[in-house]
Design an enzyme around this catalytic site. Structure first.
Site, short mmCIF file in Angstrom:
data_model
loop_
_atom_site.label_atom_id
_atom_site.label_comp_id
_atom_site.label_asym_id
_atom_site.label_seq_id
_atom_site.Cartn_x
_atom_site.Cartn_y
_atom_site.Cartn_z
N HIS A 37 -75.97 -41.79 -0.13
CA HIS A 37 -75.61 -43.31 0.00
C HIS A 37 -75.17 -43.49 -1.29
O HIS A 37 -74.00 -44.43 -1.13
CB HIS A 37 -76.99 -44.04 0.12
N ARG A 187 -84.05 -38.68 6.47
CA ARG A 187 -85.10 -37.83 7.26
C ARG A 187 -85.64 -36.48 6.48
O ARG A 187 -86.90 -35.88 6.69
CB ARG A 187 -84.65 -37.54 8.42
#
Ligand code: AMP
Length: 283
Positions: A37, A187
């Protein structure tokens, strides 16, 4: 760092920036932020005066309730992480703010959604299209940043932007991986140390497939070898597809002149991971 929970407050901030002539970059995320990110945020900080990162776990894009409920939530760490990256504004609305009532529209991206994620996550791209459309409408950014990691998502958002004439430039940022090749993902936080090792099979098999294709191995044999590698591992392969990176049409013959994307998804325990590599001109 500016932090908004309400659409009206964010819009006011955006208007102030527009009046000052500032360019705006939008980075949509679901939080549990990691360095992948960060590469989107950094790209936006570099190319825009103002960067707005949204953090919203969008219920509408989850077809699996358990996946939605267990999606990692690390809000405080996310805010600190964003602060460390530079001067960004954060938009983290509640579900009721984004969806005062359930959306009634349904988006269908046709041939772009028939394979891969669209096939295994029914309704997923309807939810992605709705939330990204909302965010683009609220922020009206000059540029919006997405990761190549979600290659099909990027193709679909590109279509959404063309179909609805959103006035935004889309940027696709390369996949950030750990040193051993695992694509960074929120995840991954749900994996044990052992499972993190097991998950290396995704990148290893993509790399194997890439070198086999470059050696002119028939596509069917490449697919067979990838399946065999997964069968011998602790990871359940869901799909391995060789597609055109833009149209997402399946490719049946490798041609060194054209770009191709190798896309893969599978389950490590009950955690679903995806990955891909593009052979040819990367984004
Ligand atoms: P997510 O929070 O998983 O919805 O991801 C938000 C954005 O970050 C999406 O556009 C993803 O494609 C992108 N992203 C996620 N993981 C990575 C990564 N390892 N490298 C680059 N971009 C990523």
């Amino acid at each position: 760092m500016y932090h908004f929970n309400h659409i009206a407050d964010l819009k006011k901030y955006v208007q102030e920036q527009n009046l000052k002539g500032k360019s705006i970059g939008l980075v949509p995320t679901m939080g549990a932020l990691h360095d992948g990110h960060a590469s989107l945020v950094r790209a936006s900080l570099k190319e825009n005066d103002v960067t707005i990162t949204s953090i919203f776990i969008n219920p509408v894009q989850f077809n699996n309730k358990e996946d939605f409920q267990s999606y990692p939530k690390t809000e405080t760490a996310d805010f600190n992480f964003l602060k460390s990256l530079g001067n960004t504004a954060v938009f983290s609305p509640l579900e009721t703010e984004m969806y005062p009532d359930s959306p009634k529209m349904a988006l269908d991206f046709g041939s772009l959604q028939v394979g891969m994620e669209g096939k295994f996550r029914e309704g997923h791209f309807n939810g992605v299209g709705i939330v990204v459309g909302k965010l683009l409408n609220i922020v009206k950014p000059d540029r919006a940043y997405f990761g190549q990691k979600d290659l099909q998502q990027f193709a679909i958002i590109s279509q959404l932007v063309r179909d609805l004439s959103f006035d935004v430039e889309l940027k696709c940022v390369p996949i950030l991986r750990s040193e051993d090749g695992l694509a960074l993902s929120s995840r991954n936080q749900r994996l044990t140390a052992e499972q993190l090792k097991d998950a290396l099979i995704f990148y290893k098999s993509l790399a194997m497939a890439k070198s086999m294709l470059k050696d002119d191995t028939p596509l069917a044999l490449v697919t067979e070898r990838v399946s065999a590698a997964f069968s011998a591992s602790n990871v359940n392969l869901e799909y391995f597809e060789i597609v055109d990176p833009t149209t997402l049409e399946q490719i049946d013959q490798y041609n060194a002149e054209t770009n191709i994307a190798l896309c893969i998804a599978g389950y490590v325990g009950n955690v679903r991971l995806i990955d891909n590599i593009i052979i040819g001109n990367e984004y």
